[in-house]
Design an enzyme around this catalytic site. Structure first.
Site, PDB file in Angstrom:
ATOM      1  N   GLY A  71      80.635  26.451  -4.858  1.00 39.61           N
ATOM      2  CA  GLY A  71      81.515  25.072  -4.710  1.00 39.61           C
ATOM      3  C   GLY A  71      81.073  24.496  -3.502  1.00 39.61           C
ATOM      4  O   GLY A  71      81.115  23.386  -3.759  1.00 39.61           O
ATOM      5  N   CYS A 317      88.486  30.126   2.815  1.00 38.83           N
ATOM      6  CA  CYS A 317      87.632  29.401   3.869  1.00 38.83           C
ATOM      7  C   CYS A 317      88.347  29.306   4.947  1.00 38.83           C
ATOM      8  O   CYS A 317      87.425  29.026   5.942  1.00 38.83           O
ATOM      9  CB  CYS A 317      86.816  28.254   3.100  1.00 38.83           C
ATOM     10  SG  CYS A 317      85.982  28.526   1.530  1.00 38.83           S
TER      11      CYS A 317
END
Length: 371
Positions: A71, A317
């Site tokens: 991604g 993240c």
């Protein structure tokens, strides 16, 4: 002690079919897909079979599917690639304030480079944000922290109405395989997705690029993926991803199952007096974001970990940083600092939720509260 994994928006357990396919590729069809001999041809056939699988799933053409490492690379390629291709036609970019960090940080870099980036908090603002000099509109289909579903079906009409040259990018990392996404039908120019969110391996991702749309590559050095993503393709990962796509369950049946889990979890959590549910009931049922007021997220995470229960405090993240998503939603610091995310997969059950809720109640009774 049974392991209870409820952090599927961070990553998923690789399905057995993907594991077996990866072993087959690593031990039998291990050639370089670009090699001109028999082993290379075998590998190339495997690669193109996955491309067709993904294209069919998206009702797209094979030539519109490119493979990335996941991604983050896909989003960077989409954002910088689109801006690089259209920078002579405008200077304005529109996105939301709740995007994944791979988009937000890309936008911050573009702002430093002199581009005007408009961050909207609601799609009600989109019509005024998109102007004739807009070159990119980028938004996620489903928010990774709350499960909020963005009305992406509105975007193409707005772009077309302004006669802007803007490309429309959708980050579908949390949506792929969970809600219907047909890029052509929705007027999407670029779509990105990631293997490890759908029970495939890490290290593989999807980039859909509409035929006729042009982006500038980020990397150079080979003919692979028509130079959009050069470098030897990680064939075992890509083929594992292909098997994960093939073995995705029926979308409607799976959504119904997730609704049942989500509703059950909400009802259990509502019985705890200091729990505040941050995800509204219209969010994707795979995700529930909630706060246990008075207990810091990190403290609760480690308490649950000791019970072999795995959830998160938001995007993996972010690595513990304050959530920009919950901040943009206008939540208080108290709710943000105690926020938790539960995310389901087909391997979860109501008994997993029972254990989670029991552990949260115990934590409430034993952990020191924030004053």
């Amino acid at each position: 002690m049974k392991e209870i994994y409820l952090d599927n928006s961070a990553t998923t357990k690789v399905c057995q079919q993907a594991v077996e396919k990866m072993i087959e590729i690593m031990t039998e069809h291990y050639g370089n897909p670009s090699s001109l001999h028999k082993k290379g041809y075998e590998a190339q056939k495997e690669l193109e079979a996955v491309r067709k699988t993904v294209a069919d799933f998206l009702s797209a053409e094979k030539e519109e599917i490119y493979f990335t490492s996941g991604g983050t690379e896909g989003n960077n390629t989409a954002v910088f690639g689109a801006v690089g291709a259209l920078k002579r036609r405008g200077n304005r970019i529109v996105t939301t304030s709740m995007e994944h960090s791979s988009v937000i940080e890309s936008m911050q870099k573009l702002e430093k480079d002199g581009f005007e980036v408009i961050y909207i908090n609601s799609f009600d603002e989109l019509a005024n944000a998109v102007t004739k000099d807009t070159i990119l509109v980028s938004t996620m289909a489903v928010n990774n922290e709350t499960g909020f579903i963005n009305p992406i079906e509105k975007v193409r009409k707005i772009i077309d109405k302004t006669n802007s040259p803007a490309l429309f990018h959708v980050d579908a990392v949390q949506a792929f395989g969970k809600i219907p996404l047909k890029p052509k039908k929705l007027g999407i120019d670029i779509l990105t997705a990631s293997s490890h969110k759908i029970h495939g391996p890490k290290g593989a991702g999807i980039l859909y690029l509409r035929k006729g749309a042009r982006i500038i590559p980020l990397h150079y050095g080979g003919e692979q993926e028509k130079k959009i993503r050069p470098g030897t393709e990680p064939l075992p990962n890509i083929c594992g991803m292909g098997e994960a796509v093939k073995n995705l369950p029926d979308m409607n049946k799976e959504l119904q199952f997730m609704h049942e889990l989500n509703t059950y979890c909400r009802e259990k959590l509502k019985d705890i007096s200091n729990v505040h549910i941050n995800s509204n009931e219209n969010c994707l049922p795979y995700i529930i974001n909630f706060s246990v007021e008075g207990i810091k997220s990190e403290t609760m995470l480690h308490y649950l970990e000791e019970k072999n229960i795995y959830i998160s405090s938001g995007s993996a993240c972010a690595k513990g940083k304050k959530s920009h998503v919950l901040t943009a939603m206008g939540l208080s610091d108290n709710l943000i600092n105690s926020a938790l995310r539960v995310s389901f997969s087909r391997y979860n059950s109501k008994s997993d939720i029972d254990e989670l809720v029991k552990a949260v109640i115990n934590a409430n009774n034993t952990l020191a509260k924030i004053k």
